[in-house]
Write a protein that holds these residues in place. Structure first.
Motif, short mmCIF file in Angstrom:
data_model
loop_
_atom_site.label_atom_id
_atom_site.label_comp_id
_atom_site.label_asym_id
_atom_site.label_seq_id
_atom_site.Cartn_x
_atom_site.Cartn_y
_atom_site.Cartn_z
N ARG A 190 1.02 -1.16 -0.27
CA ARG A 190 -0.02 0.03 -0.12
C ARG A 190 0.85 1.25 0.24
O ARG A 190 1.98 1.19 0.29
N SER A 191 0.14 2.40 -0.17
CA SER A 191 1.13 3.54 -0.34
C SER A 191 0.01 4.65 0.52
O SER A 191 -1.12 4.81 0.32
N LEU A 192 0.79 5.63 1.20
CA LEU A 192 0.04 6.70 2.12
C LEU A 192 0.78 8.21 1.90
O LEU A 192 1.90 7.92 2.01
N TYR A 193 -0.15 8.90 1.56
CA TYR A 193 0.85 10.50 1.31
C TYR A 193 -0.16 11.26 2.42
O TYR A 193 -1.32 11.18 2.43
N VAL A 194 0.70 12.00 2.70
CA VAL A 194 -0.15 13.31 3.74
C VAL A 194 0.80 14.44 3.48
O VAL A 194 2.02 14.83 3.22
N SER A 195 0.12 15.62 3.48
CA SER A 195 0.72 16.87 3.61
C SER A 195 -0.05 17.60 4.69
O SER A 195 -1.27 18.15 4.44
N ARG A 196 0.51 18.36 5.52
CA ARG A 196 -0.19 18.80 6.90
C ARG A 196 0.83 19.81 7.27
O ARG A 196 1.97 19.72 7.46
N SER A 197 0.22 21.03 7.93
CA SER A 197 0.86 22.10 8.41
C SER A 197 1.28 21.72 9.86
O SER A 197 0.38 20.76 10.49
N VAL A 198 2.22 22.09 10.58
CA VAL A 198 2.84 21.81 11.62
C VAL A 198 3.30 23.07 12.35
O VAL A 198 3.46 23.94 11.69
N SER A 199 3.88 22.98 13.64
CA SER A 199 4.27 24.22 14.10
C SER A 199 5.49 24.67 13.68
O SER A 199 5.65 25.96 13.77
N THR A 200 6.29 23.76 13.19
CA THR A 200 7.77 24.22 12.62
C THR A 200 7.47 24.42 11.18
O THR A 200 8.57 24.32 10.53
N GLY A 201 6.29 24.35 10.44
CA GLY A 201 6.39 24.62 9.15
C GLY A 201 5.26 23.65 8.46
O GLY A 201 4.16 23.71 8.82
N ARG A 202 5.71 23.01 7.42
CA ARG A 202 4.74 21.77 6.82
C ARG A 202 5.54 20.82 6.47
O ARG A 202 6.58 20.57 6.25
N VAL A 203 4.70 19.41 6.43
CA VAL A 203 5.22 18.17 6.40
C VAL A 203 4.67 17.66 5.34
O VAL A 203 3.47 17.75 5.09
N GLN A 204 5.32 17.17 4.26
CA GLN A 204 4.91 16.29 3.49
C GLN A 204 5.67 15.03 3.48
O GLN A 204 6.78 15.03 3.24
N ALA A 205 4.68 13.92 3.27
CA ALA A 205 5.55 12.60 3.68
C ALA A 205 4.77 11.50 2.94
O ALA A 205 3.55 11.57 2.59
N ILE A 221 10.13 18.07 6.09
CA ILE A 221 9.47 19.16 6.95
C ILE A 221 10.41 20.56 6.72
O ILE A 221 11.63 20.40 6.66
N GLY A 222 9.67 21.74 6.68
CA GLY A 222 10.37 22.92 6.53
C GLY A 222 9.20 23.79 5.69
O GLY A 222 8.01 23.56 5.69
N PRO A 223 9.85 25.01 5.23
CA PRO A 223 8.85 25.78 4.55
C PRO A 223 8.24 25.34 3.33
O PRO A 223 9.00 24.49 2.62
N ALA A 224 6.85 25.46 3.11
CA ALA A 224 6.26 24.74 2.18
C ALA A 224 6.51 24.96 0.86
O ALA A 224 6.70 24.14 0.02
N LYS A 225 7.54 26.09 0.56
CA LYS A 225 7.95 26.31 -0.83
C LYS A 225 8.86 25.86 -1.11
O LYS A 225 9.43 25.60 -2.32
N ASN A 226 9.71 25.35 -0.34
CA ASN A 226 11.07 24.43 -0.56
C ASN A 226 10.79 23.02 -0.40
O ASN A 226 11.88 22.43 -0.78
N LEU A 227 9.73 22.51 -0.11
CA LEU A 227 9.60 21.01 0.20
C LEU A 227 9.58 20.33 -1.28
O LEU A 227 9.26 20.76 -2.15
N PRO A 228 10.20 19.08 -1.35
CA PRO A 228 10.21 18.29 -2.55
C PRO A 228 8.71 18.00 -3.03
O PRO A 228 7.66 17.89 -1.86
N SER A 229 8.24 17.62 -3.93
CA SER A 229 7.12 17.18 -4.53
C SER A 229 6.60 16.02 -4.28
O SER A 229 7.42 15.24 -3.92
#
Length: 244
Positions: A190-205, A221-229
């Motif tokens: 299976r595969s699971l993707y999530v993109s969510r804001s946290v206190s230190t920026g944004r998580v995409q995993a 994790i970091g600024p949303a504009k710099n995260l990998p796609s």
């Protein structure tokens, strides 16, 4: 005699002939106003039927009904699709667990290089060849050229059997990338993707369980504009060189 305003004027003689009282002078004229016309050309008499609608208006009414029905069907389909797309309680829990895992792994505290497992369950596998840092670099750098690994942690069973490994990398703009690999368990692919804001920026995993049971987690994790796609995370997770 009727004038342009619809007023019928009667002479005194006409009034007398009609039996109306005529005050004043003999040539005094009385005026009566014709009652307004309350019917319509399409009404024959009281209780009569109206003429049927013209073919043009019938077509317009039919097309209007079709249009209203189509709008209702489209709206219902959209609502149904939204209900199906809404994640279940178990999916929400899995997403939150994935976010917590990336946030915890991206803390400034240095990872413990080696972790020994005291219980052998047969899931760990001997590893030879390149270190996990080298394997992760080979998977990451072609897709994210400016990322550099800075520490790793490996969990071993008795002897040289490796059970799990985590490697962290620094990216542009303060982003931290976490890559974790675990030996196979009895889990379906299976595969699971999530993109969510946290206190230190944004998580995409992204978490991926391969057909043969390996679990690969890639998250940033970091600024949303710099995260990998999402596509970049998926490409890293699918790299066959991450397993041993």
């Amino acid at each position: 005699m009727r004038d342009d305003d619809g007023v019928e004027w009667l002479t005194a003689e006409a009034g007398e002939a009609a039996g109306l009282p005529i005050p004043g002078r003999p040539d005094h004229a009385l005026a009566t106003v014709a009652p307004p016309f309350t019917g319509s050309p399409e009404t024959i008499s009281a209780g009569a039927r109206r003429r049927p609608l013209s073919p043009t208006w019938s077509r317009r009414l039919r097309w209007g009904a079709v249009l209203i029905a189509a709008v209702a069907l489209v709206g219902g389909a959209i609502q149904l699709a939204r209900l199906h797309a809404r994640p279940s309680a178990s999916q929400l829990a899995a997403q939150q667990d994935l976010v917590s895992r990336i946030v915890g792994a991206a803390t400034p505290v240095e990872l413990q290089p080696v972790i020994a497992r005291g219980v052998a369950d047969g899931s760990c596998r001997p590893v030879t060849g390149d270190s996990m840092t080298s394997r992760v670099n080979v998977a990451v750098v072609p897709r994210l050229a400016n990322y550099v690994s800075f520490d790793q942690s490996e969990t071993f069973e008795a002897g040289s059997s490796l059970c799990a490994a985590t490697v962290r990398l620094h990216g542009v703009g303060g982003v931290v990338l976490v890559v974790s690999v675990e030996t196979p368990f009895n889990e379906p692919a299976r595969s699971l993707y999530v993109s969510r804001s946290v206190s230190t920026g944004r998580v995409q995993a992204l978490s991926r369980v391969t057909p043969d049971g390996w679990r690969v987690v890639v998250g940033a994790i970091g600024p949303a504009k710099n995260l990998p796609s999402r596509a970049q995370l998926a490409a890293i997770a699918a790299d066959p060189g991450l397993t041993w």
